[in-house]
Each structure stands twice: as structure tokens, then as C-alpha cells.
Design a protein around this motif. Structure first.
Motif, PDB file in Angstrom:
ATOM      1  N   GLU A 167       0.776  -1.148  -0.043  1.00 29.82           N
ATOM      2  CA  GLU A 167       0.002   0.189   0.022  1.00 29.82           C
ATOM      3  C   GLU A 167       0.789   1.305   0.028  1.00 29.82           C
ATOM      4  OE1 GLU A 167      -4.149  -1.724   1.990  1.00 29.82           O
ATOM      5  OE2 GLU A 167      -2.457  -1.190   3.280  1.00 29.82           O
ATOM      6  N   ALA A 168       1.769   1.319   0.940  1.00 33.32           N
ATOM      7  CA  ALA A 168       2.865   2.457   0.782  1.00 33.32           C
ATOM      8  C   ALA A 168       3.679   2.307  -0.594  1.00 33.32           C
ATOM      9  CB  ALA A 168       3.883   2.201   1.999  1.00 33.32           C
ATOM     10  N   ALA A 169       3.949   1.522  -1.099  1.00 33.12           N
ATOM     11  CA  ALA A 169       4.656   1.556  -2.470  1.00 33.12           C
ATOM     12  C   ALA A 169       4.100   2.022  -3.404  1.00 33.12           C
ATOM     13  CB  ALA A 169       5.155   0.132  -2.539  1.00 33.12           C
ATOM     14  N   VAL A 170       2.507   1.583  -3.705  1.00 32.76           N
ATOM     15  CA  VAL A 170       1.757   2.143  -4.709  1.00 32.76           C
ATOM     16  C   VAL A 170       1.415   3.667  -4.270  1.00 32.76           C
ATOM     17  CG1 VAL A 170      -0.705   1.554  -3.568  1.00 32.76           C
ATOM     18  CG2 VAL A 170      -0.185   1.624  -6.218  1.00 32.76           C
ATOM     19  N   GLU A 171       1.339   3.899  -3.195  1.00 31.16           N
ATOM     20  CA  GLU A 171       1.277   5.379  -3.017  1.00 31.16           C
ATOM     21  C   GLU A 171       2.482   6.177  -3.443  1.00 31.16           C
ATOM     22  OE1 GLU A 171      -0.849   5.647   1.118  1.00 31.16           O
ATOM     23  OE2 GLU A 171       0.589   7.208   0.996  1.00 31.16           O
ATOM     24  N   GLN A 172       3.668   5.796  -3.302  1.00 34.30           N
ATOM     25  CA  GLN A 172       5.028   6.129  -4.004  1.00 34.30           C
ATOM     26  C   GLN A 172       4.853   6.172  -5.200  1.00 34.30           C
ATOM     27  OE1 GLN A 172       8.873   4.903  -2.721  1.00 34.30           O
ATOM     28  NE2 GLN A 172       7.678   3.632  -0.902  1.00 34.30           N
ATOM     29  N   VAL A 173       4.168   5.284  -6.069  1.00 34.97           N
ATOM     30  CA  VAL A 173       4.062   5.222  -7.234  1.00 34.97           C
ATOM     31  C   VAL A 173       3.177   6.240  -7.865  1.00 34.97           C
ATOM     32  CG1 VAL A 173       3.415   3.818  -9.472  1.00 34.97           C
ATOM     33  CG2 VAL A 173       4.582   2.608  -7.518  1.00 34.97           C
ATOM     34  N   ALA A 174       2.033   6.549  -7.137  1.00 39.55           N
ATOM     35  CA  ALA A 174       1.003   7.610  -7.742  1.00 39.55           C
ATOM     36  C   ALA A 174       1.956   8.743  -7.460  1.00 39.55           C
ATOM     37  CB  ALA A 174      -0.122   7.363  -6.675  1.00 39.55           C
ATOM     38  N   LYS A 175       2.543   9.106  -6.309  1.00 39.10           N
ATOM     39  CA  LYS A 175       3.126  10.326  -6.246  1.00 39.10           C
ATOM     40  C   LYS A 175       4.148  10.545  -7.186  1.00 39.10           C
ATOM     41  CE  LYS A 175       2.674  11.322  -1.176  1.00 39.10           C
ATOM     42  NZ  LYS A 175       3.235  10.129  -0.195  1.00 39.10           N
ATOM     43  N   LEU A 176       4.867   9.772  -7.486  1.00 35.93           N
ATOM     44  CA  LEU A 176       6.141   9.518  -8.587  1.00 35.93           C
ATOM     45  C   LEU A 176       5.342  10.117  -9.874  1.00 35.93           C
ATOM     46  CD1 LEU A 176       9.016   9.105  -9.335  1.00 35.93           C
ATOM     47  CD2 LEU A 176       8.461   7.016  -9.763  1.00 35.93           C
ATOM     48  N   ALA A 177       4.122   9.314 -10.289  1.00 29.43           N
ATOM     49  CA  ALA A 177       3.355   9.598 -11.395  1.00 29.43           C
ATOM     50  C   ALA A 177       3.044  11.132 -11.318  1.00 29.43           C
ATOM     51  CB  ALA A 177       2.440   8.570 -11.721  1.00 29.43           C
ATOM     52  N   ASN A 178       2.468  11.487 -10.494  1.00 32.49           N
ATOM     53  CA  ASN A 178       1.943  12.863 -10.425  1.00 32.49           C
ATOM     54  C   ASN A 178       2.999  13.934 -10.718  1.00 32.49           C
ATOM     55  OD1 ASN A 178      -0.572  13.469  -9.978  1.00 32.49           O
ATOM     56  ND2 ASN A 178      -0.795  12.668  -7.779  1.00 32.49           N
ATOM     57  N   ARG A 179       4.003  13.742  -9.830  1.00 31.55           N
ATOM     58  CA  ARG A 179       5.182  14.713  -9.964  1.00 31.55           C
ATOM     59  C   ARG A 179       5.840  14.634 -11.285  1.00 31.55           C
ATOM     60  NH1 ARG A 179       8.209  12.157  -5.619  1.00 31.55           N
ATOM     61  NH2 ARG A 179       9.586  11.297  -6.973  1.00 31.55           N
ATOM     62  N   SER A 180       5.690  13.517 -12.090  1.00 29.69           N
ATOM     63  CA  SER A 180       6.333  13.671 -13.429  1.00 29.69           C
ATOM     64  C   SER A 180       5.387  13.764 -14.433  1.00 29.69           C
ATOM     65  CB  SER A 180       6.989  11.940 -13.612  1.00 29.69           C
ATOM     66  OG  SER A 180       7.696  11.732 -12.451  1.00 29.69           O
ATOM     67  N   GLY A 181       4.079  14.005 -13.908  1.00 30.64           N
ATOM     68  CA  GLY A 181       3.184  14.425 -14.896  1.00 30.64           C
ATOM     69  C   GLY A 181       2.786  13.278 -16.150  1.00 30.64           C
ATOM     70  N   VAL A 182       2.856  11.966 -15.399  1.00 28.07           N
ATOM     71  CA  VAL A 182       2.436  10.990 -16.387  1.00 28.07           C
ATOM     72  C   VAL A 182       1.133  10.158 -15.563  1.00 28.07           C
ATOM     73  CG1 VAL A 182       4.537  10.386 -17.451  1.00 28.07           C
ATOM     74  CG2 VAL A 182       4.008   9.329 -15.249  1.00 28.07           C
ATOM     75  N   ASP A 183       0.422   9.597 -16.699  1.00 25.66           N
ATOM     76  CA  ASP A 183      -0.877   9.272 -16.163  1.00 25.66           C
ATOM     77  C   ASP A 183      -0.914   7.342 -15.910  1.00 25.66           C
ATOM     78  OD1 ASP A 183      -4.506   8.858 -17.408  1.00 25.66           O
ATOM     79  OD2 ASP A 183      -3.385   8.190 -15.382  1.00 25.66           O
ATOM     80  N   LEU A 184      -0.677   7.324 -14.800  1.00 25.89           N
ATOM     81  CA  LEU A 184      -0.889   5.569 -14.330  1.00 25.89           C
ATOM     82  C   LEU A 184      -1.954   4.807 -13.631  1.00 25.89           C
ATOM     83  CD1 LEU A 184       3.052   5.117 -13.170  1.00 25.89           C
ATOM     84  CD2 LEU A 184       1.892   4.760 -15.500  1.00 25.89           C
ATOM     85  N   SER A 185      -3.097   5.966 -13.791  1.00 26.86           N
ATOM     86  CA  SER A 185      -4.241   5.767 -12.925  1.00 26.86           C
ATOM     87  C   SER A 185      -4.883   4.364 -13.091  1.00 26.86           C
ATOM     88  CB  SER A 185      -5.180   6.869 -13.239  1.00 26.86           C
ATOM     89  OG  SER A 185      -5.484   7.014 -14.572  1.00 26.86           O
ATOM     90  N   GLY A 186      -4.854   4.011 -14.347  1.00 24.89           N
ATOM     91  CA  GLY A 186      -5.324   2.680 -14.680  1.00 24.89           C
ATOM     92  C   GLY A 186      -4.742   1.392 -14.185  1.00 24.89           C
ATOM     93  N   ALA A 187      -3.297   1.541 -14.409  1.00 25.42           N
ATOM     94  CA  ALA A 187      -2.628   0.272 -13.772  1.00 25.42           C
ATOM     95  C   ALA A 187      -2.503   0.392 -12.331  1.00 25.42           C
ATOM     96  CB  ALA A 187      -1.136   0.535 -14.179  1.00 25.42           C
TER      97      ALA A 187
END
Lengths: 237, 392
Positions: free
Chosen positions: B280-300
């Protein structure tokens, strides 16, 4: 190990036979065949207790691997193909300065977009997708090819074992590329093949090997010392 | 030399019974696929790397065969025999011998004749649910066999794929990255070269070649290639078409002119691969990373979280798992969720079970369309060692 003799295996035919005989002779160790000229056993003039076994270069690699002979002269390519970690099983006593040949990856000349193994990786992956089968590599160096291709990240291929006339395989249509041993490169050119820039897998030559598998009584140590010093004087002279 | 095929036969049989009872109770059908398999199935589909470990032979009819080095491929072949069109879901469990070359042929934890148990769920379209169910059942079986104190590592190749798709770059670069994902060292090198730009990995034996190629025009490049080969007297051999050759030349010409891969994209990829922690913590990190970098990983990410919910529903202890962005790079046929169940501080010998999703394998084996599949393989000799070891 049969008897108490030290066994030295030398090539009985092919391009390594004569230079081996000549080098030993130059060093004062004439190789003598027993009985008829078709015999498989002999002796070394100049050292007692050494039995010479005349075998093909690939049989010598096998006998060294099995620890059935103490010493052998054969091509480094054959050793590296049949033994995964040859330095642990054999001692590479001395390269002998003849029988030079490279084991190379060669592709059709017409593949002008493929110059390096990284190009081959790309082209093979696309080939797999387009042709719905893997690209075939004709070679007798099954193990060396697998290790080399793995190291270069090429995985979309199949090996087709080829025991002779490997260079003709792409023209004949039985493979797309080859891994083969070449000395002048003339056969490759004649078959419209080209070596990749980073496609030299091994620079091989005839080498004197010793098996680490056999115990080494003093007879072996003495024989070894005598052989080495003779070969050195031959090469120097 | 040891003359037994299983040195702790009775213990292994008792253990297998415990495993198969759990799997059978969950509705998985016990099957026994063939031990002798066609060699080309493994060599063609799984690759030459397996040749170095597999016992290959040719029978009297000249057919190239092997003693199966694993059971996943034989199980998939069995499914295709029963369901050539796919379309039906099936759940199988198995326990049987497999054979791989080992330097120490008769080691107790890595023998050359070993017994692999496992489960496969094939054809289930509710992927995240199937992932969770297979994983939970594997854990249940292992516990029934007496395993305790194990650790779980997980990964998600679907997340990585989505990441690469979300980054702005030529499609051919995505293909190259995906192909090299399985070799971390080569992958890292490739990233650096794409970032250096100007097609700096391209060697130019005939420098004039690329300059003459139109970056966008495969058609005229095909003509160019044909003229070139004709003029040089080079025959077309080796089964690659002029189109294949021309396309790669066009790609290379384009690569020379292409803007380098953005540094922030390289950072994004490497940061993702470095992510580790409880899921759960890791996927939050992934979401934050995606946000910061301006990419959309919402589906995955949504699919990953759905799987976590299904795992929780199966009473799996999610918090104790370790997610790794770079985990799962050992088998080229995994395509999604991957996991490994291991004993701590026991190295390779402690890797008792592992599995994941491999949606591309059945197509490789001849299926006419993509069939979802997920499974887990259990190394029963290592399992016995781990349970025995704990008992002492």
C-alpha cells in the motif's frame, strides 16, 4: 588411467597434425608412431615413459575433459565448447602459435542494417514477430553460442546444429545466420556472409593443455617440464 | 552416485498429499501432464537459455524431445489440447517430477530430478481476482504443508509496462526497453544511451548509408536498399525481407535525428525501479511519482489496488509483503503480477515457491488468441528442507 605411462594426446589428422609434429620435432622431441602408419599409439623420442595417443582434435578435448590423458594438444575452441569452466578442469600450459582461427558470429552481407550484436538483438526480435518463428543460427558451437548470445542479450533465436559446411547454411536456407570458426575469412566472403563488429567470440589457437583431474606423480611433473622446455626452445629457435 | 530419484520419498509424498488436499478442496483439478515433451516447445518458445539446463534427446523416429524442465508449459499444452479455442476457464493442480541439469546432481535442495507441485488458473478473465486467488491458495497449501516464518516479495510488470507507455518516446524505443527489461545491466545501459541521444549507440561502418536514408519513407528506402544490394552484387539471403532491412535503416536514421530521451524520463524509470516497501505504501509512492512527473498511471494503479483488495478479501497479510519496482525480471514470459515466497536469509535454497501472470505464453504455444493465465510453482524439496529446518 592405464599403466604408469604419462599420456600425451596429439592430433592425428587435419590442420593441427603437421604443425604439432613439427613443433615437437624442432624441440628435439620426435613423435614416433608404433607399428604401421595407421597406428594410434606412439612414443616421444627424448623422454621415457611418455605414451603418445593419436586422436582427432575433438576427441582430444573429450579425453582431457574426462581426465583420460595427462596432456593434449588441441584447439582452444573445442575446449571452450565442451567444458563450461575450462580453467578449473584443465591447465592452459601454453598457446603454441599455430592453428589460429576465430570463432565468429556472421550474418548475411545483405543485412546492411545489422553491424553489431545489439542490432542483431533488435532484428531477431522483429524477425520473431514478423515470421512467427525464431531466427536460426547454424553452428557446431552450441554451448559457446548460447553463452555469448545470452551475454549480449540476444534471446530470440534457435540453434540448428551443423556438423559441416556451416557457411553454406544461409544460402541453402537451413538457417539465417551462423557461428563458425574462420581463419582467413575467405569462405565467409564467398558465401556472402560478414562478421559482426563485436562478433568475435573467441580468438583460438592450438594449445597444450594438462588435465587437472589426474593425480600427478613425479613422472608427470618431469615429463611436463621436459615438454615445456623443448617447446620453448623450438619456438625460440 | 545416488540411485534414488527422491531421497526423502515418504516425507515428500506426505507433503504432496497436504498440498494437493488444499488445492483439491478449492476446486482445482488434479492433472498429470506428460513427462516427455517436444524439445522445440521449450527451445522455440521459452528460449535457448533453457537448453543449457534441459535434458534433450532424439528418439528412434528422429523426433527431438526433452524431459520436462518444468510443469507450467506441459500444463498449458494440456489446456490447449482440451480447449483449442480457449474461451473456457480451468483450474489445475499438479505434483510430479521435472528434470534440470544441476552441477551437484543429487543435492537435497537442488537435485537434477525434482518434484514440482503447483496450481494454474487459465482462461479467467477477472485477472486481479485470479491473481489474488492463486496467491492465497498457494499460501494456504504451503501452510498446510507446515511452512511458517516465510517472506513474500511481489512485483507488477503491468505497472512497468504502463509506465513505459506513458512516457513520451518513439514506439521503437519502448520495444527496446521492454525487450531488455529482463537484464537489469543492459537495461540501464540502454537508458543511458537513449538519454545521450543522437543515436550514439549506432556504429557507422559505411557512414554514407544513413545520410542517404529518408527518415520517414520506408517505401523509397526499400528501393534504395534493392539498388544498393544490386550495385554491390550482394545477394538477398537469410530470409529477412527488404522491408525488414529498410525499416530498421529508417529507424536508425530517425534515431540519429531524434531528440534524446529526457533526463526526467530516465529518472522517472529508475525511480520507479527503486521503489520498495509494503504494497500500500509502495503504490502510494508510485502514484506520487507519476503525479510529480506528469504521467498518467491511474489505470494500472487502479488494477494494482483492486488486486490488493482481493488479496485482503482472501485473508492474506498484505502488510508483510515487500513490493519491488524492479522485482520479477527473471522469467521472460511473465506479463503482470509476480511473486516469490522465500525463507529469510536462506538465499536460493530458501526460494520455496514463485509464480505470476503469463498472459502471452499460451499464444506462444499455439493458441489462436491471447488467453489469460496465472500460476504458482512449488519446489517441494526446498519446501521440505524449510519445514524440516524449522522443526529442528
Amino acid at each position: 588411467m592405464r599403466g604408469e605411462n604419462v599420456i600425451l594426446a596429439v592430433p592425428s589428422k587435419g590442420r593441427l597434425m603437421e604443425p604439432t609434429r613439427a613443433l615437437f620435432a624442432e624441440g628435439g622431441l620426435e613423435i614416433r608412431k608404433n607399428g604401421s602408419s595407421r597406428g594410434y599409439r606412439g612414443t616421444l623420442d627424448g623422454i621415457d615413459g611418455v605414451e603418445v595417443a593419436f586422436l582427432s582434435a575433438s576427441e582430444i578435448a573429450e579425453q582431457l575433459r574426462l581426465g583420460h590423458v595427462h596432456f593434449g594438444v588441441t584447439g582452444e575452441d573445442l575446449i571452450r565448447e565442451s567444458i563450461a569452466e575450462p580453467e578449473t578442469e584443465l591447465e592452459f600450459i601454453q598457446p603454441l602459435g599455430f592453428g589460429h582461427a576465430d570463432v565468429v558470429v556472421a550474418v548475411p552481407d545483405c543485412w546492411i542494417d545489422v553491424n553489431r550484436m545489439s542490432d542483431l538483438q533488435d532484428a531477431a526480435a522483429i524477425f520473431h514477430h514478423v515470421h512467427e518463428r525464431r531466427l536460426r543460427v547454424a553452428t557446431k558451437y552450441v554451448n559457446m553460442t548460447r553463452r555469448f548470445f545470452d551475454g549480449k542479450g540476444v534471446s530470440a533465436y534457435r540453434i540448428v546444429e551443423s556438423l559441416g559446411a556451416t557457411e553454406g547454411a544461409p544460402t541453402a536456407g537451413s538457417a539465417e545466420i551462423i557461428v563458425d570458426i574462420t581463419s582467413t575469412g575467405a569462405t565467409l566472403t564467398a558465401n556472402h556472409l560478414r562478421v559482426l563488429e563485436d562478433g568475435i567470440m573467441l580468438r583460438s589457437q592450438a594449445t597444450l593443455f594438462a588435465s587437472r583431474r589426474i593425480s600427478s606423480p613425479s613422472a608427470v611433473k618431469d615429463a611436463r617440464a621436459a615438454i615445456i622446455s623443448s617447446l620453448n626452445s623450438a619456438k625460440a629457435g | 552416485m545416488v540411485a534414488e530419484s527422491a531421497q526423502q520419498f515418504e516425507a515428500l509424498e506426505a507433503q504432496a498429499a497436504a498440498l494437493m488436499d488444499s488445492f483439491g478442496a478449492a476446486g482445482y483439478e488434479r492433472i498429470a501432464p506428460a513427462m516427455i515433451q517436444p524439445a522445440n516447445v521449450y527451445l522455440d518458445r521459452v528460449g535457448e537459455a533453457i537448453r543449457g539446463r534441459t535434458y534433450l534427446f532424439t528418439d528412434l523416429s528422429g523426433e527431438e524431445l526433452c524431459l520436462r524442465p518444468d510443469l507450467t508449459v506441459p500444463v498449458c499444452r494440456l489446456y490447449l489440447e482440451r480447449h483449442p479455442e480457449g474461451g473456457e476457464s480451468a483450474r489445475y493442480c499438479y505434483n510430479g517430477p521435472a528434470f534440470r541439469y544441476q552441477p551437484d546432481a543429487f543435492s537435497l535442495t537442488e537435485p537434477r530430478e525434482f518434484r514440482q507441485a503447483g496450481i494454474e488458473s487459465i482462461g479467467e478473465l477477472r485477472r486481479e481476482e485470479a491473481d489474488a486467488q492463486v496467491f492465497a491458495l498457494a499460501i494456504e497449501g504451503l501452510r498446510a504443508a507446515g511452512l511458517e516464518g516465510f517472506q513474500v516479495k511481489i512485483g507488477d510488470l503491468g505497472l512497468f509496462e504502463a509506465l513505459i507507455l506513458s512516457i513520451e518516446m518513439p514506439e521503437r524505443w519502448r520495444q527496446r526497453l521492454w525487450r531488455n527489461y529482463w537484464r537489469p545491466h543492459t537495461f540501464h545501459d540502454l537508458l543511458q544511451r537513449l538519454a545521450a541521444g543522437k543515436g550514439s549507440w549506432i556504429s557507422e561502418p559505411a557512414g554514407v548509408l544513413l545520410a542517404e536514408i529518408e527518415a520517414d519513407d520506408v517505401g523509397s528506402t526499400e528501393e534504395w536498399v534493392e539498388k544498393y544490394l544490386d550495385a554491390q552484387g550482394i545477394p538477398l539471403i537469410g530470409n529477412r525481407t527488404v522491408t525488414e532491412i529498410a525499416e530498421r535503416l529508417v529507424h536508425r536514421a530517425a534515431d540519429v535525428k531524434e531528440a534524446p530521451l529526457a533526463d526526467k524520463s530516465v529518472d522517472l524509470i529508475e525511480d520507479y525501479l527503486d521503489i520498495s516497501g509494503a504494497p500500500e505504501a509502495a503504490v502510494e509512492q508510485v502514484a506520487k511519482l507519476a503525479n510529480r512527473s506528469g504521467v498518467d498511471l491511474s489505470g494500472a494503479i487502479a488494477r494494482f489496488e483492486k488486486r490488493l483488495r482481493h488479496l485482503a478479501d482472501c485473508d492474506v497479510d498484505i502488510e508483510s509483503m515487500q513490493f519491488g519496482g524492479g522485482f520479477g525480471r527473471n522469467l521472460e514470459y511473465y506479463t503482470g503480477f509476480v511473486f516469490q515466497i522465500e525463507m529469510p536469509d536462506a538465499g536460493r535454497t530458501g526460494r520455496v515457491a514463485g509464480g505470476g501472470r503469463y498472459d502471452g505464453l499460451l499464444t506462444e504455444l499455439g493458441a489462436t488468441k491471447r488467453i489469460p493465465a496465472v500460476g504458482c510453482a512449488i519446489h517441494t524439496e526446498r519446501l521440505l528442507m524449510a519445514v524440516d529446518g524449522a522443526a529442528r
